[in-house]
Design a protein around this motif. Structure first.
Motif, mmCIF file in Angstrom:
data_model
loop_
_atom_site.group_PDB
_atom_site.id
_atom_site.type_symbol
_atom_site.label_atom_id
_atom_site.label_comp_id
_atom_site.label_asym_id
_atom_site.label_seq_id
_atom_site.Cartn_x
_atom_site.Cartn_y
_atom_site.Cartn_z
ATOM 1 N N ARG A 1 51.175 24.907 32.362
ATOM 2 C CA ARG A 1 51.546 25.853 33.333
ATOM 3 C C ARG A 1 52.539 27.022 32.926
ATOM 4 O O ARG A 1 52.397 28.215 33.261
ATOM 5 C CB ARG A 1 52.237 25.027 34.523
ATOM 6 N N TYR A 2 53.388 26.492 32.127
ATOM 7 C CA TYR A 2 54.348 27.640 31.485
ATOM 8 C C TYR A 2 53.511 28.721 30.686
ATOM 9 O O TYR A 2 53.576 30.173 30.986
ATOM 10 C CB TYR A 2 55.231 27.067 30.430
ATOM 11 N N ALA A 3 52.551 28.400 30.165
ATOM 12 C CA ALA A 3 51.610 29.458 29.402
ATOM 13 C C ALA A 3 51.002 30.233 30.361
ATOM 14 O O ALA A 3 50.741 31.437 30.275
ATOM 15 C CB ALA A 3 50.593 28.887 28.255
ATOM 16 N N SER A 4 50.541 29.691 31.403
ATOM 17 C CA SER A 4 49.672 30.270 32.285
ATOM 18 C C SER A 4 50.669 31.257 33.222
ATOM 19 O O SER A 4 49.959 32.469 33.086
ATOM 20 C CB SER A 4 49.077 29.357 33.222
ATOM 21 N N PHE A 5 51.850 30.849 33.328
ATOM 22 C CA PHE A 5 52.741 31.841 34.224
ATOM 23 C C PHE A 5 52.803 33.122 33.204
ATOM 24 O O PHE A 5 52.802 34.246 33.686
ATOM 25 C CB PHE A 5 53.869 31.073 34.636
ATOM 26 N N SER B 1 44.329 28.046 38.923
ATOM 27 C CA SER B 1 44.088 26.572 39.128
ATOM 28 C C SER B 1 44.833 25.910 37.809
ATOM 29 O O SER B 1 44.698 26.446 36.602
ATOM 30 C CB SER B 1 42.497 26.394 38.913
ATOM 31 N N PHE B 2 45.176 24.774 38.175
ATOM 32 C CA PHE B 2 45.584 23.881 36.976
ATOM 33 C C PHE B 2 45.091 22.309 37.046
ATOM 34 O O PHE B 2 44.608 21.830 37.947
ATOM 35 C CB PHE B 2 47.389 23.723 36.998
ATOM 36 N N PRO B 3 44.656 21.650 35.681
ATOM 37 C CA PRO B 3 44.739 22.475 34.394
ATOM 38 C C PRO B 3 44.049 23.700 34.209
ATOM 39 O O PRO B 3 43.099 23.834 34.761
ATOM 40 C CB PRO B 3 44.488 21.171 33.486
ATOM 41 N N ASP B 4 44.569 24.382 33.398
ATOM 42 C CA ASP B 4 43.835 25.685 33.090
ATOM 43 C C ASP B 4 42.991 25.325 31.709
ATOM 44 O O ASP B 4 43.186 25.564 30.637
ATOM 45 C CB ASP B 4 44.978 26.824 32.603
#
Length: 232
Positions: free
Chosen positions: A81-85, A41-44
């Protein structure tokens, strides 16, 4: 060895439109089918990577969403999103798993594009956003985006009930006019980019969650069957 690409399915909609519920219901159904499925889910908000997003939504860069440039705000969400991926779901995606996401890059196409009144400026922003996140940052493109088309009148009622229960609202949620414009933007980009549209209510009356879930599952099943055929 070639890395097997997974299937990325996004559920998009304005605030208080049932995204979390529908993502959970689809996740549970695919899990019961024995699929390798990961839900994000975003934002994280649980991650440090969402710090700038939190500041933005709390109004620390401006009391209204329009006070913050669309490109700057987009960068806040993109970093998250970059960090989550790279820390949470990238490996599952690379091994061929199914990723279900409550919001993604596609959220900015609506939430930030409404800050740009000129159509040409919006098209330039769309091109920039796709290049920035999918090309420069290397985030995977969705295989399916499902637009949960909840009428603004129904969302208003659901959002008011949620705010009364939690006592909290961010700068997006406090601005009803902005949220109605975001709904219109979602409808526009859904048509422009070929998203699947699921009607979620009529007037101020939302459909039952299980009815909506059936339509969401039908859209997801079609994409998953195609992905399985491609991997055979």
């Amino acid at each position: 060895m070639e890395i097997k690409k997974g299937t990325l399915i996004i559920l998009e909609a304005g605030d208080a439109s049932g995204k979390e519920t529908q993502t959970r219901l689809l996740y549970e159904r695919l899990l019961a089918e024995g699929r390798d499925v990961t839900r994000v889910s975003f934002p994280d908000y649980a991650s440090d990577s969402s710090a700038l997003v939190k500041m933005y939504l709390r109004g620390e860069f401006g009391a209204q969403a329009a006070d913050v440039d669309a490109y700057a705000a987009s960068a806040f969400f993109a970093v998250d999103r970059y960090a989550s991926f790279h820390t949470k779901w990238g490996e599952a995606y690379k091994r061929g798993g199914v990723i279900l996401s409550d919001r993604y890059v596609t959220s900015n196409l609506a939430h930030q594009a409404v800050k740009l009144a000129d159509e040409q400026a919006r098209r330039e922003y769309f091109a920039w956003l796709e290049d920035f996140e999918y090309v420069r940052l290397g985030l995977p493109r969705p295989d399916l985006v499902v637009f949960l088309d909840m009428p603004p009148e129904a969302s208003d009622r659901l959002l008011a009930a949620r705010a009364q229960e939690t006592g909290e609202a961010d700068i997006h949620e406090k601005d009803k006019i902005y949220l109605h414009r975001v709904h219109d933007a979602y409808a526009e980009v859904a048509k422009l980019f070929g998203w699947a549209r699921v009607v979620c209510g009529e007037g101020s009356v939302p459909r039952a969650p299980q009815e909506i879930a059936g339509d969401v599952y039908a859209a997801a099943s079609s994409v998953l069957k195609t992905a399985e055929a491609d991997h055979d």
